[in-house]
Structures are given as C-alpha cells and as structure tokens.
Write a protein that holds these residues in place. Structure first.
Motif, PDB file in Angstrom:
ATOM      1  N   GLY A 465       1.105  -1.293   0.157  1.00 13.47           N
ATOM      2  CA  GLY A 465       0.129  -0.154  -0.405  1.00 13.47           C
ATOM      3  C   GLY A 465       1.121   1.599   0.255  1.00 13.47           C
ATOM      4  N   VAL A 466       2.145   1.069   0.052  1.00 11.90           N
ATOM      5  CA  VAL A 466       2.717   2.160   0.088  1.00 11.90           C
ATOM      6  C   VAL A 466       3.196   2.885  -0.889  1.00 11.90           C
ATOM      7  CG1 VAL A 466       3.955   1.338   1.980  1.00 11.90           C
ATOM      8  CG2 VAL A 466       5.011   0.812  -0.254  1.00 11.90           C
ATOM      9  N   TRP A 467       3.157   2.372  -2.273  1.00 15.67           N
ATOM     10  CA  TRP A 467       3.112   3.150  -3.058  1.00 15.67           C
ATOM     11  C   TRP A 467       2.006   3.588  -3.645  1.00 15.67           C
ATOM     12  CZ3 TRP A 467       6.755   4.316  -6.731  1.00 15.67           C
ATOM     13  CH2 TRP A 467       6.414   4.974  -8.058  1.00 15.67           C
ATOM     14  N   ALA A 468       1.063   3.729  -3.330  1.00 15.41           N
ATOM     15  CA  ALA A 468      -0.327   4.094  -3.688  1.00 15.41           C
ATOM     16  C   ALA A 468      -0.070   5.570  -2.253  1.00 15.41           C
ATOM     17  CB  ALA A 468      -1.623   3.358  -3.540  1.00 15.41           C
ATOM     18  N   LYS A 469      -0.384   5.296  -1.454  1.00 14.49           N
ATOM     19  CA  LYS A 469      -0.256   6.145  -0.094  1.00 14.49           C
ATOM     20  C   LYS A 469       0.551   7.344  -1.099  1.00 14.49           C
ATOM     21  CE  LYS A 469       1.281   7.522   4.004  1.00 14.49           C
ATOM     22  NZ  LYS A 469       1.381   6.596   5.543  1.00 14.49           N
ATOM     23  N   ALA A 470       2.108   6.506  -1.561  1.00 18.38           N
ATOM     24  CA  ALA A 470       3.417   8.241  -1.796  1.00 18.38           C
ATOM     25  C   ALA A 470       2.588   8.439  -3.419  1.00 18.38           C
ATOM     26  CB  ALA A 470       4.220   7.164  -2.758  1.00 18.38           C
ATOM     27  N   LEU A 471       1.560   8.057  -4.126  1.00 17.29           N
ATOM     28  CA  LEU A 471       1.571   9.041  -5.537  1.00 17.29           C
ATOM     29  C   LEU A 471       0.049   9.736  -5.034  1.00 17.29           C
ATOM     30  CD1 LEU A 471       1.398   5.994  -8.157  1.00 17.29           C
ATOM     31  CD2 LEU A 471       3.113   8.148  -7.304  1.00 17.29           C
ATOM     32  N   THR A 472      -0.619   9.200  -3.884  1.00 15.05           N
ATOM     33  CA  THR A 472      -1.921   9.865  -3.589  1.00 15.05           C
ATOM     34  C   THR A 472      -1.939  10.823  -2.675  1.00 15.05           C
ATOM     35  OG1 THR A 472      -2.536   8.642  -1.869  1.00 15.05           O
ATOM     36  CG2 THR A 472      -3.693   8.005  -4.418  1.00 15.05           C
ATOM     37  N   SER A 473      -0.997  11.473  -1.937  1.00 16.41           N
ATOM     38  CA  SER A 473      -0.373  12.269  -1.258  1.00 16.41           C
ATOM     39  C   SER A 473      -0.494  14.064  -1.676  1.00 16.41           C
ATOM     40  CB  SER A 473       1.552  12.500  -0.692  1.00 16.41           C
ATOM     41  OG  SER A 473       2.243  13.527  -0.614  1.00 16.41           O
ATOM     42  N   ALA A 474      -0.347  15.292  -0.866  1.00 14.18           N
ATOM     43  CA  ALA A 474      -0.602  16.204  -1.465  1.00 14.18           C
ATOM     44  C   ALA A 474       0.904  16.875  -2.661  1.00 14.18           C
ATOM     45  CB  ALA A 474      -1.100  16.827  -0.811  1.00 14.18           C
ATOM     46  N   HIS A 475       1.376  16.045  -2.060  1.00 11.27           N
ATOM     47  CA  HIS A 475       2.484  17.326  -2.971  1.00 11.27           C
ATOM     48  C   HIS A 475       3.464  15.843  -3.896  1.00 11.27           C
ATOM     49  CE1 HIS A 475       3.972  15.190   1.023  1.00 11.27           C
ATOM     50  NE2 HIS A 475       5.163  14.802   0.142  1.00 11.27           N
ATOM     51  N   THR A 476       2.723  14.905  -4.018  1.00  9.26           N
ATOM     52  CA  THR A 476       3.168  14.163  -5.134  1.00  9.26           C
ATOM     53  C   THR A 476       2.398  14.606  -6.633  1.00  9.26           C
ATOM     54  OG1 THR A 476       3.781  12.546  -3.770  1.00  9.26           O
ATOM     55  CG2 THR A 476       3.790  12.029  -6.409  1.00  9.26           C
ATOM     56  N   THR A 477       3.630  14.285  -7.000  1.00 12.31           N
ATOM     57  CA  THR A 477       2.678  14.707  -9.279  1.00 12.31           C
ATOM     58  C   THR A 477       3.321  13.732  -9.440  1.00 12.31           C
ATOM     59  OG1 THR A 477       2.718  16.778  -8.849  1.00 12.31           O
ATOM     60  CG2 THR A 477       2.110  16.189 -11.031  1.00 12.31           C
ATOM     61  N   LEU A 478       2.229  12.960 -10.294  1.00 10.79           N
ATOM     62  CA  LEU A 478       2.650  11.645 -11.637  1.00 10.79           C
ATOM     63  C   LEU A 478       2.526  11.998 -12.860  1.00 10.79           C
ATOM     64  CD1 LEU A 478       3.204   8.606 -11.819  1.00 10.79           C
ATOM     65  CD2 LEU A 478       0.732   8.283 -12.423  1.00 10.79           C
ATOM     66  N   ALA A 479       3.731  12.708 -13.461  1.00 13.73           N
ATOM     67  CA  ALA A 479       3.494  12.310 -14.551  1.00 13.73           C
ATOM     68  C   ALA A 479       3.784  11.393 -15.574  1.00 13.73           C
ATOM     69  CB  ALA A 479       4.935  13.829 -15.015  1.00 13.73           C
ATOM     70  N   THR A 480       2.972  11.564 -16.981  1.00 11.69           N
ATOM     71  CA  THR A 480       2.647  10.338 -18.035  1.00 11.69           C
ATOM     72  C   THR A 480       3.126  10.886 -19.213  1.00 11.69           C
ATOM     73  OG1 THR A 480       0.824  10.387 -17.987  1.00 11.69           O
ATOM     74  CG2 THR A 480       1.151   8.197 -16.564  1.00 11.69           C
ATOM     75  N   SER A 481       3.235  12.101 -19.428  1.00  9.09           N
ATOM     76  CA  SER A 481       3.410  12.731 -20.577  1.00  9.09           C
ATOM     77  C   SER A 481       5.120  12.225 -20.596  1.00  9.09           C
ATOM     78  CB  SER A 481       3.241  14.415 -20.554  1.00  9.09           C
ATOM     79  OG  SER A 481       3.477  14.201 -21.635  1.00  9.09           O
ATOM     80  N   PRO A 482       5.748  11.673 -22.006  1.00 10.29           N
ATOM     81  CA  PRO A 482       6.918  12.250 -22.001  1.00 10.29           C
ATOM     82  C   PRO A 482       7.951  13.145 -22.132  1.00 10.29           C
ATOM     83  CG  PRO A 482       5.779  10.829 -23.816  1.00 10.29           C
ATOM     84  CD  PRO A 482       4.387  11.737 -23.330  1.00 10.29           C
ATOM     85  N   ILE A 483       8.673  12.307 -21.173  1.00 13.21           N
ATOM     86  CA  ILE A 483      10.139  14.066 -21.143  1.00 13.21           C
ATOM     87  C   ILE A 483      10.630  14.375 -22.724  1.00 13.21           C
ATOM     88  CG2 ILE A 483      12.243  13.991 -20.254  1.00 13.21           C
ATOM     89  CD1 ILE A 483      12.152  12.128 -18.288  1.00 13.21           C
ATOM     90  N   ARG A 484      10.825  15.254 -22.544  1.00 12.86           N
ATOM     91  CA  ARG A 484      10.564  16.039 -23.339  1.00 12.86           C
ATOM     92  C   ARG A 484      11.980  17.005 -24.183  1.00 12.86           C
ATOM     93  NH1 ARG A 484       7.157  21.186 -25.859  1.00 12.86           N
ATOM     94  NH2 ARG A 484       8.864  22.142 -24.787  1.00 12.86           N
ATOM     95  N   GLU A 485      12.413  17.463 -22.402  1.00  9.92           N
ATOM     96  CA  GLU A 485      13.906  17.845 -22.921  1.00  9.92           C
ATOM     97  C   GLU A 485      13.971  18.621 -21.149  1.00  9.92           C
ATOM     98  OE1 GLU A 485      14.337  21.795 -24.368  1.00  9.92           O
ATOM     99  OE2 GLU A 485      12.306  22.184 -23.933  1.00  9.92           O
ATOM    100  N   PHE A 486      15.392  18.483 -20.091  1.00 10.50           N
ATOM    101  CA  PHE A 486      15.638  18.871 -19.431  1.00 10.50           C
ATOM    102  C   PHE A 486      16.217  20.765 -20.117  1.00 10.50           C
ATOM    103  CE2 PHE A 486      17.469  15.413 -16.309  1.00 10.50           C
ATOM    104  CZ  PHE A 486      16.528  14.651 -17.394  1.00 10.50           C
ATOM    105  N   THR A 487      15.643  21.174 -18.605  1.00  7.35           N
ATOM    106  CA  THR A 487      15.820  22.670 -18.599  1.00  7.35           C
ATOM    107  C   THR A 487      16.959  22.435 -17.191  1.00  7.35           C
ATOM    108  OG1 THR A 487      14.644  23.042 -16.872  1.00  7.35           O
ATOM    109  CG2 THR A 487      13.804  23.199 -19.814  1.00  7.35           C
ATOM    110  N   PRO A 488      18.090  23.830 -17.253  1.00  7.46           N
ATOM    111  CA  PRO A 488      18.298  24.682 -16.110  1.00  7.46           C
ATOM    112  C   PRO A 488      18.028  23.902 -15.280  1.00  7.46           C
ATOM    113  CG  PRO A 488      19.133  25.943 -18.001  1.00  7.46           C
ATOM    114  CD  PRO A 488      17.400  24.939 -18.457  1.00  7.46           C
TER     115      PRO A 488
END
Length: 659
Positions: A465-488
């Motif tokens: 259950g810790v994975w779901a708990k972490a992803l549903t935390s208020a300060h966690t964002t799950l990004a599923t859009s592919p990475i385009r680039e890094f910035t500074p």
C-alpha cells in the motif's frame, strides 16, 4: 541430547552458520500452545520430527497440499482448517517432548528419515528430493560441497582460477572452489565486496523476495531481522559469509578485468586487469569465472538538455549519500523496482515529488513487506533445533512451482494483449481490484496505475500500500506525458508542463542483456565474445560458451527466475557446475574443455521454446527480459528442479577436451 544424535562434521563443514545446540524449552503448555498457533506448521512439524527422531508424526493426512498461488500465499501451504488443527495438536505434543526430554541438539538424519520428511513437505513430489537435499543441512548427502580435493587429483600440475567479482555470484563460486582447494584469485572492481548490494544504497532499498529464500545453502543465517531484508542487512550478511569462509582477505579490490585472451598454444587465459589509478597488470590463469551479475550497468536514457540541468542528478545505483534530499523538490524517473522503494521512502520528507511514468508496475500483495520477523519465529529459531533452516527449506519448496501457472500463455487467447490466459486474466482482475481500493477517490491516478500489459510480463513488485499512498500524497505529481527535454531548472514533458526540481533520480534500471560489457574476451581464433554474440548472449546452462575454453559464467544468460525458484540456488549450481568441469578436465589430464556448438544450440532451443510460452515471451510484450535481438536472454522459464538436473554432471558428449 537429541534422540536423533549429535552433530556430524559434514554438516558443520557445509554451513558457515551452523549451530551446535539451542536454548532449552522451558515454557508451560499454555505458552507452547501460543507458539504453535503463531507458527508456520509445515516447517515446524518437519523440524520437530527431525529433532525428536520421530517421523511418524508426519502422517499423510497432514501433508500440506501446496495449493497453487495466484496472488497471495496460502497459509501453511494450503492446509485445510481441520489439517491445521490436527497439525497444531501434533506440534504441541512434540514441543512438550523437546521440553521434557531436554532436547537441544540434532544430528544428521538417516537417508530414510530425510526422504520421509521431504516427501511430507513436498506432498509426494519425490522428483524434488535431490535438489532439496542440496539445501538441507541435516541431509546425509547434502551434496553442495565438493567431496574431493585439488591436490588429490591434480597430480602436481599447476592450475589456477580467476574469479571476477565478489558479489552474490562471486562469493558462491569462490567458496566452492576454495572448499576443493583449487588455487584461485578473486578480483573486484569496487573497494568492497557485495556487488549490487554494496552499490545500491538508495533510501528504502531492500529485498523484494522473502529473506529466507535469498541466502546460500552453505550459509543459513537464522536471525534475520526482517521478512524482506534491508540492503544493509544483505551487505552485512555477504561480508560475514566472506569472512567466515576465509575469502575476504584474498580479494583484490580496485582491480577491474579489461581483457582476457585465450592463448591456444599454452592453454591459458592471459588476463589484463586495471587498478583505480589506471595501472595495468597482466597475468595468466588456466580458467576464468565471470561472476559480474546482470543488474550492474546503469541504464540512463538520453534526453535533450541533460547537461543543462543545474541541480543534482544521479542513478539509483550511484546514490550520493551526502546529498540531503529532505525539503527539496525531487523528480524520480521510472516506476520499476528501485522507484517503488525510493518514492515511498522519501515522499513524506521532500518539498515536492514528481514521478515520471512510462508504464505502470504490477504489484503482488505483501502486507508484511516492511515487517520484522515475529516474536514466535524468533522463539522457534532459538529453541527448536534447526527450525530456521527448515523454514528456509519450506520457503524454497513453495517457490519451486511458484506462479508459473499464472503466466503461461494460452494459444489464441482473446484477452491479449492485456492478459495471456484465463488464469492470467483472473490475476489481472484481482490486482486491479486492489488498485481500485488503494486509489479510491483518485480516478485520475487509477487510470494510470493499472498496467496495459499482462501480469508477469515484466517484473512484479511487492505491494503493501505504500506506493499508492505516496502517489496520492498532496505534494506528489504523477507525470505520464513523455519527457521532452531537461532545462537548467527541471524537466519539460511533451504536454508542455515544466516541472521545477532540485534533484533528479534515474530509477531507470540497468542494461542486463549486455553481458561482460566493458571487457574484451578473446577466445579461440581471436574471436571476441561480443562479436560472436552479436547482441544475443548465449551460454550452455548459462555457464559455458563455444570457442571460449575454460571460461565460465555464474549468473550468465537465461538463468534468472522471476515467478519461481531461488536465485541463490541457480548461482550456486552454476558455480558448482564450473567446479565439476574443472574436476573433469583434471581427471582426464586435459588442459581445457570447450563446449560444443551443438550442445549450446540444443540448450538454447529448449529454453527459447519455453520462454515463448510465457507472458514475457509474447510478441506484443516489451520488457528488459529481452535483448536487442528481441530474444528473452535473461529468464529461466523452468523451475529450480530442471536446473538441478541440467547441472548435476558434466556430459562428456557436450564438450571437446583439449590436450
């Protein structure tokens, strides 16, 4: 004194953690009943039968049925409630005997008693007996340790062996060769032994297999603190094993193999090693054993602008322990095994957390994933002779059939590509139900948390259950859009979102199919092994390669298990097979042996045919189990039993012996 006798020298010689005597049982009947009610019955009944010398308590009607496991282990191997009640009464009576007769020790069992107990635990699978005796301290013919000495058969000839690596595989091979007295040298590129467990020090690192299934047959520790050991506990264990085996002081640290060339005229390997300061040393050995492992070369994808990022970036294996991630904005790229451990471990203490997901992981329920061993287990391990060793054997028995029945594909299955069979679909539905409960109230996350590939097609993680708990935390964002680039200052995804972060963690796994990467291995005719493989590594029994005499691999291609079996067993058997090969050529007065191409092709066809029947071998599945050629080159698609049979002896018909 146990009715079964006293310790024999043989048992002590093949378990570095052997214990002579145990604490006396002094508890009342009421206290013993409480112990029995909290015990794993099959292991306890086996231990008590051995300790009392009375195998008649293991009546056929008490045999654990070994009900196949779909998602969650069945208590006591699937024993019915009635069986459990009768088993507890039997165990209580035997525990009283230990107390009343002051039994604190047990010796080697007779062959008949060994077979009786193993038949009980295996529910009649007599074909498993040979493999299990290899793992059982009390078996009269345990069989793992060599029953010969180099000086007795070498006839005065020089013969030296190089072992490359001092991780789990290297220690296994080195111990067996050392037991036989074969002259050996161990080199290690790092500055400490332990391999992957020395390198991986990220927050939350621990086993994702039960601890007692992740240990050597010759080093059966009884006092593990956790049911799934932490990384530091595995490191301590390996260091203790090496020290007790007398290997630690003979390891050349900071010595990396860069080149090995077979000299046909001299029948030796000319080896070049490089130290940390760049200095090189060239030596000759009669045989080389590669124990470099599979999960060793970090996989860091290429992204535009990576060099522009001004924060801290590190791979999970190269975790910088001096970095304080608390209160920082952290990004974790990946959702595999290391991410599953890192994300929950850091979630509560970071300012913000963004997890970049390419594909969601399937997770098997494991409510005890972070739990310590129970007080009941600790009591039994201290007071019932060899209980912990019997428990370890019981864990291995449950792992023999494993969950193969859940991942075998049905021809023409209509549920593809989301499942591969009716049973696989049932598993999918059960795991989806659990995910739905865990992500209740978060439909936007749930749709991304359910994988779009069959269960078992990729490595399955342990879930409490810790994975779901972490992803549903208020300060966690799950990004599923592919990475385009890094910035500074962070990472931009294809949907245009920029995630500002201070620390980027690559939890992007390894390149397991790139065996012997960074080494130049030149065999007969000057052929380099990577040119021979052309990106598709193959080895007979995962150990020997045609054209490379006296070159052996431990944890080579196609020996990794994912839904069944013990990795330690596979590694030990590979090392023992290499040792058998050395004995064979010494007894034949040969200089070397070279596996025939026909033997390799027969073995590969056998393995490939079975892998194609599994979830990970389906044409619509993409997984790290496959190499660049699309062939499944990491996974052993059978049980430990088949590998026991394959490595039991050296078939002279499979090898050419060089004078």
């Amino acid at each position: 004194m146990s009715a079964a006798g006293v310790r024999s020298v043989q048992a002590a010689a093949d378990d570095l953690f052997w214990q002579d005597t145990y604490e006396p049982v002094i508890e009342s009947d009421e206290e013993l009943l409480r112990i029995v009610e909290g015990a794993d019955l099959p292991a306890l009944l086996a231990a008590l039968a051995a300790a009392t010398g009375d195998t008649t308590i293991l009546t056929p009607d008490l045999r654990p049925p070994l009900v196949p496991v779909d998602t969650v282990n069945h208590p006591h191997g699937g024993m019915t409630p009635d069986q459990q009640e009768r088993g507890r009464r039997t165990a209580l009576s035997a525990l009283r005997r230990l107390r009343d007769e002051e039994i604190t020790s047990v010796g080697i069992l007779s062959a008949d008693d060994t077979n009786t107990i193993l038949e009980f635990l295996c529910n009649g699978h007599s074909e498993w007996t040979g493999m299990l005796q290899h793992e059982l301290d009390l078996a009269p013919n345990k069989g793992g340790a060599p029953q010969w000495r180099f000086e007795d058969i070498a006839d005065g000839r020089d013969f030296s062996v190089l072992i490359v690596g001092s991780g789990v595989a290297g220690i296994a091979a080195a111990h067996r060769f050392s037991q036989a007295g074969v002259p050996l040298t161990i080199i290690e590129a790092g500055d400490r032994l332990g391999g992957t467990w020395q390198k991986n020090r990220y927050p939350g690192v621990r086993l994702d297999t039960p601890t007692f299934g992740y240990s050597y047959s010759f080093a059966q520790r009884a006092d593990w603190p956790h049911q799934f050991a932490q990384g530091c506990e595995i490191r301590e264990y390996l260091e203790t094993v090496a020290r007790r085996a007398g290997l630690d002081e003979s390891i050349e640290f900071g010595s990396r193999l860069v080149r090995a060339e077979w000299i046909e005229s001299a029948r030796v390997w000319r080896v070049t090693t490089r130290s940390g300061d760049g200095g090189e040393k060239t030596r000759e050995f009669n045989a080389v054993i590669s124990a470099c492992g599979q999960l060793d070369i970090p996989n860091i994808p290429d992204f535009p602008g990576q060099d522009a990022f001004t924060g801290i970036a590190m791979h999970s294996q190269d975790w910088d322990e001096s970095v304080d991630w608390r209160g920082k904005r952290v990004a974790v790229i990946g959702t595999g095994a290391s991410a599953y451990q890192i994300v929950p471990a850091v979630c509560d203490d970071v300012d913000s957390l963004v997890v970049f997901q390419r594909s969601a992981p399937w997770m098997l329920p494991a409510p005890n994933y972070h739990d310590g061993m129970s007080e009941t287990f600790s009591w039994l391990a201290r007071k019932v002779p060899h209980y912990a060793q019997w428990f370890r054997l019981w864990v291995l028995i449950l792992g023999i059939p494993g969950r193969f029945h859940t991942v075998r594909a049905e021809s023409g299955w209509e549920g593809a590509p989301l499942s591969v069979s009716r049973k696989n679909q049932e598993v999918r539905e059960e795991l989806t139900r659990i995910l739905t409960e865990q992500f209740a109230g978060h439909p936007e996350l749930l749709k991304h948390a359910i994988p779009v590939y069959p269960p078992g097609a990729k490595r399955m993680l342990r879930d409490n259950g810790v994975w779901a708990k972490a992803l549903t935390s208020a300060h966690t964002t799950l990004a599923t859009s592919p990475i385009r680039e890094f910035t500074p200052n962070g990472i931009v995804t294809e949907d245009g979102t920029e995630h500002a972060v201070d620390i980027i963690v690559y939890a992007t796994g390894f390149r397991p199919s790139e065996y012997l990467e960074g080494m130049e291995i030149l065999g007969r005719g000057g052929h380099e092994i990577h040119d021979v493989w052309e990106g598709d590594a193959r080895a007979y029994n995962g150990v020997t390669v045609p054209g490379f005499p006296n070159f052996f691999m431990v944890y080579g291609p196609n020996v990794g298990g994912v839904v069944a079996g013990s990795l330690h067993f596979m590694l030990e058997r590979a090392g023992e097979y290499a040792l058998k090969a050395v004995r064979e050529l010494l007894e034949r007065r040969a200089s070397a042996l070279d596996v025939k191409q026909a033997a390799l092709e027969r073995f590969t066809a056998w393995v490939d045919s079975e892998n194609r029947q599994m979830a990970w071998g389906q044409p619509y599945v993409r997984t790290w189990y496959q190499n660049s050629a699309g062939r499944v080159s990491q996974i052993w698609p059978f049980t430990n039993i088949e590998y026991w049979d394959a490595t039991e002896s050296i078939d002279p018909e499979d090898y050419e012996f060089l004078a």
